[in-house]
Design a protein around this motif. Structure first.
Motif, mmCIF file in Angstrom:
data_model
loop_
_atom_site.group_PDB
_atom_site.id
_atom_site.type_symbol
_atom_site.label_atom_id
_atom_site.label_comp_id
_atom_site.label_asym_id
_atom_site.label_seq_id
_atom_site.Cartn_x
_atom_site.Cartn_y
_atom_site.Cartn_z
ATOM 1 N N ASP A 54 0.835 -1.191 0.000
ATOM 2 C CA ASP A 54 0.000 0.000 0.000
ATOM 3 C C ASP A 54 0.876 1.249 0.000
ATOM 4 O O ASP A 54 1.377 1.629 1.054
ATOM 5 N N PRO A 55 1.116 1.856 -1.150
ATOM 6 C CA PRO A 55 0.596 1.506 -2.470
ATOM 7 C C PRO A 55 1.311 0.273 -3.024
ATOM 8 O O PRO A 55 2.400 -0.071 -2.566
ATOM 9 N N PRO A 56 0.710 -0.369 -4.029
ATOM 10 C CA PRO A 56 1.332 -1.567 -4.595
ATOM 11 C C PRO A 56 2.563 -1.185 -5.433
ATOM 12 O O PRO A 56 2.440 -0.581 -6.495
ATOM 13 N N LEU A 57 3.744 -1.554 -4.918
ATOM 14 C CA LEU A 57 4.999 -1.198 -5.583
ATOM 15 C C LEU A 57 5.919 -2.404 -5.696
ATOM 16 O O LEU A 57 5.929 -3.272 -4.813
ATOM 17 N N ILE A 124 3.852 -8.434 -14.342
ATOM 18 C CA ILE A 124 3.437 -7.306 -13.518
ATOM 19 C C ILE A 124 3.502 -6.055 -14.396
ATOM 20 O O ILE A 124 4.586 -5.641 -14.811
ATOM 21 N N ASP A 125 2.364 -5.482 -14.703
ATOM 22 C CA ASP A 125 2.295 -4.260 -15.501
ATOM 23 C C ASP A 125 2.515 -3.075 -14.567
ATOM 24 O O ASP A 125 1.874 -2.990 -13.513
ATOM 25 N N CYS A 126 3.425 -2.174 -14.931
ATOM 26 C CA CYS A 126 3.869 -1.129 -14.006
ATOM 27 C C CYS A 126 3.918 0.254 -14.634
ATOM 28 O O CYS A 126 4.026 0.403 -15.847
ATOM 29 N N GLN A 127 3.905 1.231 -13.750
ATOM 30 C CA GLN A 127 4.158 2.625 -14.103
ATOM 31 C C GLN A 127 5.296 3.122 -13.216
ATOM 32 O O GLN A 127 5.321 2.852 -12.009
ATOM 33 N N LEU A 128 6.229 3.846 -13.812
ATOM 34 C CA LEU A 128 7.369 4.365 -13.068
ATOM 35 C C LEU A 128 6.882 5.202 -11.890
ATOM 36 O O LEU A 128 6.041 6.084 -12.041
ATOM 37 N N TRP A 129 7.391 4.938 -10.700
ATOM 38 C CA TRP A 129 7.034 5.644 -9.468
ATOM 39 C C TRP A 129 8.165 6.582 -9.071
ATOM 40 O O TRP A 129 7.954 7.756 -8.827
ATOM 41 N N ALA A 130 9.404 6.039 -8.978
ATOM 42 C CA ALA A 130 10.568 6.830 -8.567
ATOM 43 C C ALA A 130 11.843 6.094 -8.945
ATOM 44 O O ALA A 130 11.828 4.884 -9.175
ATOM 45 N N GLU A 131 12.935 6.840 -9.002
ATOM 46 C CA GLU A 131 14.260 6.265 -9.241
ATOM 47 C C GLU A 131 15.213 6.776 -8.179
ATOM 48 O O GLU A 131 15.084 7.905 -7.710
ATOM 49 N N TYR A 132 16.175 5.915 -7.833
ATOM 50 C CA TYR A 132 17.159 6.261 -6.811
ATOM 51 C C TYR A 132 18.547 5.826 -7.268
ATOM 52 O O TYR A 132 18.688 4.844 -8.003
ATOM 53 N N ASP A 133 19.556 6.537 -6.792
ATOM 54 C CA ASP A 133 20.936 6.176 -7.085
ATOM 55 C C ASP A 133 21.250 4.852 -6.410
ATOM 56 O O ASP A 133 21.016 4.690 -5.213
ATOM 57 N N GLY A 134 21.774 3.914 -7.173
ATOM 58 C CA GLY A 134 22.159 2.619 -6.638
ATOM 59 C C GLY A 134 23.572 2.258 -7.049
ATOM 60 O O GLY A 134 23.827 1.113 -7.433
ATOM 61 N N GLY A 135 24.489 3.211 -7.023
ATOM 62 C CA GLY A 135 25.864 2.927 -7.419
ATOM 63 C C GLY A 135 25.951 2.664 -8.909
ATOM 64 O O GLY A 135 25.585 3.519 -9.710
ATOM 65 N N ASP A 136 26.393 1.463 -9.290
ATOM 66 C CA ASP A 136 26.491 1.154 -10.720
ATOM 67 C C ASP A 136 25.158 0.661 -11.298
ATOM 68 O O ASP A 136 25.085 0.255 -12.448
ATOM 69 N N HIS A 137 24.108 0.725 -10.501
ATOM 70 C CA HIS A 137 22.751 0.415 -10.939
ATOM 71 C C HIS A 137 21.823 1.560 -10.543
ATOM 72 O O HIS A 137 22.182 2.424 -9.758
ATOM 73 N N THR A 138 20.632 1.553 -11.091
ATOM 74 C CA THR A 138 19.570 2.480 -10.714
ATOM 75 C C THR A 138 18.497 1.665 -10.009
ATOM 76 O O THR A 138 18.124 0.595 -10.491
ATOM 77 N N LEU A 139 18.030 2.122 -8.869
ATOM 78 C CA LEU A 139 16.908 1.464 -8.198
ATOM 79 C C LEU A 139 15.625 2.087 -8.717
ATOM 80 O O LEU A 139 15.419 3.295 -8.598
ATOM 81 N N VAL A 140 14.781 1.262 -9.293
ATOM 82 C CA VAL A 140 13.535 1.729 -9.883
ATOM 83 C C VAL A 140 12.370 1.208 -9.047
ATOM 84 O O VAL A 140 12.217 0.000 -8.871
ATOM 85 N N ALA A 141 11.575 2.113 -8.516
ATOM 86 C CA ALA A 141 10.327 1.749 -7.844
ATOM 87 C C ALA A 141 9.205 1.982 -8.848
ATOM 88 O O ALA A 141 9.156 3.026 -9.509
ATOM 89 N N ALA A 142 8.332 0.988 -8.976
ATOM 90 C CA ALA A 142 7.266 1.082 -9.968
ATOM 91 C C ALA A 142 5.932 0.699 -9.337
ATOM 92 O O ALA A 142 5.860 -0.240 -8.539
#
Length: 172
Positions: A54-57, A124-142
């Motif tokens: 809640d919310p579904p992410l 899982i069908d998604c819409q971009l919620w937020a992005e965060y710095d993850g070093g050599d990756h990007t953390l994507v919350a959807a």
């Protein structure tokens, strides 16, 4: 109370050792897909997890070097396909760059238009919620828009640098 040490003062962790040790954690394998005006696109992503009810992410982590993720980010909508144990070829195919990853791959569009690959365990069908710095990756919350699973399939696993299968035995 003691304070945490300054990370700059801590010894560096060997990246090979980090990969080897963390490889002991088995994970599923996903392919993140979207449809564009030029046709469908996608990439393999091993780092995927549920995040919130809640919310579904959900969350996943594309490499900063990914050429596909920036295109998916721009669209803002995509589908996470959880691969089945017999889909190692799809994992390998969607991990490559510079090829038509969808050539000969059967799929269907879901309600919001993203591709669902045939034979997956779940999508899982998604819409971009937020992005965060993850070093050599990007953390994507959807945010999850829609989803479904097929209990007739078992997931493809990745463990210690190779694909694995469930042995089918029940543990206790």
């Amino acid at each position: 109370m003691t304070s945490a040490p300054d990370p700059a003062e801590l010894p560096a962790v060997d990246s090979r050792l980090l990969r080897d040790v963390l490889g002991h954690f088995a994970s599923g394998v996903t392919v993140v897909t979207a449809d564009t005006a030029d046709g469908p696109i996608g990439f393999t992503c091993q780092s995927f997890s549920s995040l919130s009810l809640d919310p579904p992410l959900v969350v996943f982590a594309p490499a900063r070097s990914s050429r596909t993720w920036p295109r998916l980010r721009e669209l803002g909508r995509f589908c996470v396909n959880v691969l089945a144990e017999e889909q190692t070829d799809l994992s390998t195919r969607f991990a490559r760059s510079g090829t038509d990853k969808f050539a000969g791959v059967p799929w269907r569009p879901i309600r919001h238009g993203s591709p669902v690959l045939d034979g997956v365990v779940a999508w899982i069908d998604c819409q971009l919620w937020a992005e965060y710095d993850g070093g050599d990756h990007t953390l994507v919350a959807a945010r999850v828009l829609d989803l479904a699973a097929d209990p007739g399939h078992r997931p493809l696993l990745f463990h210690r640098g190779t694909y694995g299968l469930l042995d089918g035995s029940s543990g206790g």
